[in-house]
Design a protein around this motif. Structure first.
Motif, PDB file in Angstrom:
ATOM      1  N   ASP A  51     -11.329  55.832 -35.290  1.00  0.00           N
ATOM      2  CA  ASP A  51     -10.685  55.888 -33.984  1.00  0.00           C
ATOM      3  C   ASP A  51      -9.771  57.105 -33.884  1.00  0.00           C
ATOM      4  N   MET A  52      -9.537  57.547 -32.657  1.00  0.00           N
ATOM      5  CA  MET A  52      -8.524  58.551 -32.372  1.00  0.00           C
ATOM      6  C   MET A  52      -7.359  57.811 -31.722  1.00  0.00           C
ATOM      7  N   VAL A  53      -6.143  58.081 -32.198  1.00  0.00           N
ATOM      8  CA  VAL A  53      -4.960  57.468 -31.608  1.00  0.00           C
ATOM      9  C   VAL A  53      -4.094  58.586 -31.034  1.00  0.00           C
ATOM     10  N   ALA A 100      -2.776  55.103 -27.121  1.00  0.00           N
ATOM     11  CA  ALA A 100      -4.139  54.938 -26.596  1.00  0.00           C
ATOM     12  C   ALA A 100      -5.083  55.120 -27.779  1.00  0.00           C
ATOM     13  N   THR A 101      -5.904  54.118 -28.030  1.00  0.00           N
ATOM     14  CA  THR A 101      -6.869  54.200 -29.123  1.00  0.00           C
ATOM     15  C   THR A 101      -8.243  54.463 -28.534  1.00  0.00           C
ATOM     16  N   GLY A 144      -9.380  53.072 -22.999  1.00  0.00           N
ATOM     17  CA  GLY A 144      -8.661  52.161 -22.132  1.00  0.00           C
ATOM     18  C   GLY A 144      -8.071  52.871 -20.926  1.00  0.00           C
ATOM     19  N   VAL A 145      -7.892  54.171 -21.022  1.00  0.00           N
ATOM     20  CA  VAL A 145      -7.487  55.044 -19.917  1.00  0.00           C
ATOM     21  C   VAL A 145      -8.377  56.276 -19.991  1.00  0.00           C
ATOM     22  N   THR A 146      -8.446  57.018 -18.914  1.00  0.00           N
ATOM     23  CA  THR A 146      -9.249  58.241 -18.936  1.00  0.00           C
ATOM     24  C   THR A 146      -8.485  59.339 -19.658  1.00  0.00           C
ATOM     25  N   SER A 176       6.548  64.848 -25.988  1.00  0.00           N
ATOM     26  CA  SER A 176       5.496  65.107 -26.974  1.00  0.00           C
ATOM     27  C   SER A 176       4.686  63.839 -27.225  1.00  0.00           C
ATOM     28  N   ALA A 177       3.589  64.025 -27.917  1.00  0.00           N
ATOM     29  CA  ALA A 177       2.715  62.922 -28.328  1.00  0.00           C
ATOM     30  C   ALA A 177       2.218  63.235 -29.732  1.00  0.00           C
ATOM     31  N   THR A 178       1.710  62.222 -30.422  1.00  0.00           N
ATOM     32  CA  THR A 178       1.072  62.467 -31.712  1.00  0.00           C
ATOM     33  C   THR A 178      -0.415  62.132 -31.605  1.00  0.00           C
TER      34      THR A 178
END
Length: 161
Positions: free
Chosen positions: A43-45, A52-53, A80-82, A149-151
Motif C-alpha cells: 500500500d501507499m500511505v 489515505a491508504t 478512498g479519495v481521489t 506538509s504530508a508524509t
C-alpha cells in the motif's frame, strides 16, 4: 640485459598484461536503458493529518544506463479519495542503492503536496528492483486550509517490458 633485469622485465610485463585483462574483462555496471514500469508493492500511505491508504499505483517512463529516471506517467487509485499525480514528468535516479524522485507531486481534496523523496532499493543494477520510500516529507505546494506538509510511504517494483 642481465638475467635479473630480464626476469624483472618479464614479471613486470606479465603483471601489466594480467592487470589489463582483468580491468577490461570486468564490465562496468549499467542499467539496461529503455522503458520501465514501476508497480506499487503493498500500500501507499499519504498522511496529511488524516492518512489515505492507496492500494494501486503505477509509474512509467524511461531509465538511462546511469540509472537516471524520467517518470512520464503516474496513476494512483484505491485511496478512498481521489489522488492525482501532478507536475509530470518527474526526474529521479536509481544509483548505489539509493532511489529518488525529484519533483514528486500528488494532489487530493484541494491540496497539493510535493518535493523530492529519497529511499533505498534492493536487487542490484538490473531489473526487477524494489524501491522503498518510508515516511518521506513533502511540503504543501498549493491549497487553502491544508496542512503544511504530508508524509508518503510506498514501495515500487521496477521492471522493464
Amino acid at each position: 640485459m642481465s638475467r635479473i633485469s630480464k626476469k624483472a622485465a618479464f614479471f613486470a610485463t606479465t603483471a601489466a598484461a594480467a592487470l589489463t585483462v582483468t580491468m577490461t574483462a570486468t564490465p562496468a555496471l549499467a542499467w539496461p536503458a529503455g522503458d520501465f514500469t514501476a508497480t506499487l508493492a503493498g500500500d501507499m500511505v499519504i498522511d496529511a493529518g488524516i492518512a489515505a491508504t492507496c492500494t494501486d499505483s503505477t509509474l512509467s517512463g524511461t531509465v538511462a544506463t546511469d540509472g537516471t529516471l524520467t517518470v512520464t506517467s503516474a496513476s494512483v487509485s484505491g485511496c478512498g479519495v481521489t489522488v492525482t499525480p501532478v507536475g509530470l514528468p518527474w526526474s529521479g535516479s536509481l544509483s548505489g542503492g539509493v532511489a529518488s524522485f525529484d519533483g514528486f507531486q500528488m494532489s487530493a481534496i484541494g491540496c497539493t503536496f510535493g518535493g523530492d523523496i529519497t529511499g533505498s532499493y534492493s536487487g542490484g543494477e538490473t531489473f526487477p528492483v524494489t524501491a522503498a520510500f518510508t515516511e518521506q516529507t513533502v511540503d504543501r505546494t498549493s491549497g487553502w486550509l491544508c496542512p503544511s506538509s504530508a508524509t508518503v510511504t510506498a514501495s515500487y517494483t521496477f521492471t522493464q517490458p
